[in-house]
Design a protein around this motif. Structure first.
Motif, short mmCIF file in Angstrom:
data_model
loop_
_atom_site.label_atom_id
_atom_site.label_comp_id
_atom_site.label_asym_id
_atom_site.label_seq_id
_atom_site.Cartn_x
_atom_site.Cartn_y
_atom_site.Cartn_z
N ASP A 94 -3.14 0.97 3.96
CA ASP A 94 -2.66 0.67 5.33
C ASP A 94 -1.89 2.16 5.76
N ARG A 95 -1.86 2.97 5.29
CA ARG A 95 -1.00 4.10 5.91
C ARG A 95 -1.74 5.35 5.34
N SER A 96 -1.29 6.58 5.79
CA SER A 96 -1.73 7.81 5.52
C SER A 96 -1.47 8.24 4.17
N VAL A 97 -2.33 9.54 3.98
CA VAL A 97 -2.09 10.28 2.71
C VAL A 97 -0.52 10.52 2.61
N PHE A 98 0.08 11.20 3.67
CA PHE A 98 1.47 11.72 4.01
C PHE A 98 2.64 10.63 3.65
N HIS A 99 2.02 9.31 4.10
CA HIS A 99 3.22 8.14 3.85
C HIS A 99 3.03 7.84 2.37
N ASN A 100 1.54 7.87 1.95
CA ASN A 100 1.55 7.55 0.19
C ASN A 100 2.48 8.31 -0.68
N VAL A 101 2.26 9.70 -0.22
CA VAL A 101 2.78 10.66 -1.19
C VAL A 101 4.36 10.34 -0.97
N ALA A 102 4.92 10.14 0.23
CA ALA A 102 6.44 10.02 0.72
C ALA A 102 7.01 8.95 0.10
N LEU A 103 6.22 7.98 -0.33
CA LEU A 103 6.84 6.84 -0.84
C LEU A 103 8.21 6.92 -1.73
N PRO A 104 7.87 7.57 -2.79
CA PRO A 104 9.06 7.76 -3.74
C PRO A 104 10.35 8.43 -3.09
N LEU A 134 -4.98 11.98 6.90
CA LEU A 134 -6.07 11.05 6.43
C LEU A 134 -5.71 9.60 5.85
N ASN A 135 -6.52 8.56 6.06
CA ASN A 135 -6.49 7.53 5.14
C ASN A 135 -7.00 7.78 3.96
N PRO A 136 -6.17 7.26 2.81
CA PRO A 136 -6.75 7.53 1.51
C PRO A 136 -8.12 6.86 1.46
N MET A 137 -8.56 6.17 1.98
CA MET A 137 -9.91 5.50 2.02
C MET A 137 -11.08 6.55 2.35
N ALA A 138 -10.57 7.58 3.24
CA ALA A 138 -11.53 8.39 3.53
C ALA A 138 -11.69 9.47 2.39
#
Ligand code: ADP
Ligand code: ADP
Length: 223
Positions: A94-104, A134-138
């Motif tokens: 539900d979020r971009s690659v950037f925000h996935n990596v930024a989580l920690p 990008l969305n990680p789904m892509a």
């Protein structure tokens, strides 16, 4: 980071002995594989290092500090020093690659400037700079796993733990992922990778720890 297990045992509430009398010493800057059949205790061993589970017997030392002496307040700090990679990478779609990596980083309270720099540096290390929006789904399965690795290293951990990180990947992508761990190890990060892919492990030529029904049956050179 340095990890020492001294005759560690883990009995789950069910009464099952997941680990018995496990002893080993992973030195600062070392890379090792952890192998064994499904159910051998690999995930349990990693959960003990992360303090997600606690040992029933024995002693676990991290940089010489007995984990039993860490109070509640020290556990989040301990976990921030360890990067973890899972088989199913656990990305949020539900979020971009950037925000996935930024989580920690959000958990550790970094500002936007710092976050942007760290996220781009982590993506650069896994060869995916430019995919932030990008969305990680892509992304392909191998790319998704590399995003999972970028997230694990974004806090610059001193220890990288990976639990079957290549479980869903074909042999070529698996080798790429293992090479990536090796690169982090080359710059001084202590690395432990759980894998039941013995052929892949043997090719990597690192120390191999083998668990069988919760016991360390081999701690040797190569598989
Ligand atoms: P893997 O074999 O890939 O390590 P499992 O499928 O054995 O994973 O376990 C998945 C999750 O379920 C893990 O978090 C594990 O701790 C938990 N688990 C495994 N076996 C049991 C069990 N007998 N009772 C409760 N939880 C379990
Ligand atoms: P591996 O990662 O090598 O597949 P695990 O550490 O997941 O092994 O599991 C080791 C043993 O402990 C298995 O028999 C598993 O079913 C059991 N186990 C794992 N987690 C739990 C749990 N939370 N409760 C009870 N048994 C568990």
């Amino acid at each position: 980071m340095e990890i020492e297990f001294q005759r560690v045992g883990k009995k789950y509430e069910s009464g099952h002995d997941a680990l018995s009398q496990v002893s080993f010493h992973l030195r600062q800057g070392e890379m090792a594989f952890l192998t064994g059949h499904s159910g051998a205790g690999k995930s349990t061993l990693m959960k003990l290092i992360m303090m997600i589970e606690r040992q029933t017997t024995g002693t676990i030392l991290v940089d010489g500090v007995d984990l039993r002496t860490l109070g509640k307040h020290a556990i989040p700090y301990h976990r921030r020093r360890v990067g973890v990679v899972f088989q199913n990478h656990q990305l949020l779609f539900d979020r971009s690659v950037f925000h996935n990596v930024a989580l920690p980083l959000q958990v550790s309270g970094a500002d936007d400037d710092q976050t942007g720099k760290r996220v781009r540096a982590a993506l650069d290390k896994v060869g995916l700079l430019g995919k932030e929006k990008l969305n990680p789904m892509a992304l392909s399965g191998g790319e998704q796993q590399r995003i999972g690795i970028a997230r694990a290293v974004v806090n610059k951990p001193q220890l990288l733990l990976a639990d079957e990180p290549t479980g869903n990947l074909d042999p070529r992508l698996s080798a790429e992922i293992m090479n990536l761990f090796q690169e982090f190890n080359r710059v001084g990060v202590t690395v432990m990778v759980a894998s039941h892919d013995l052929a892949l492990v043997a090719r990597m030529r690192h120390r191999v720890l083998t668990l069988n029904q919760g016991r360390m049956v081999n701690d040797g050179g190569f598989a």
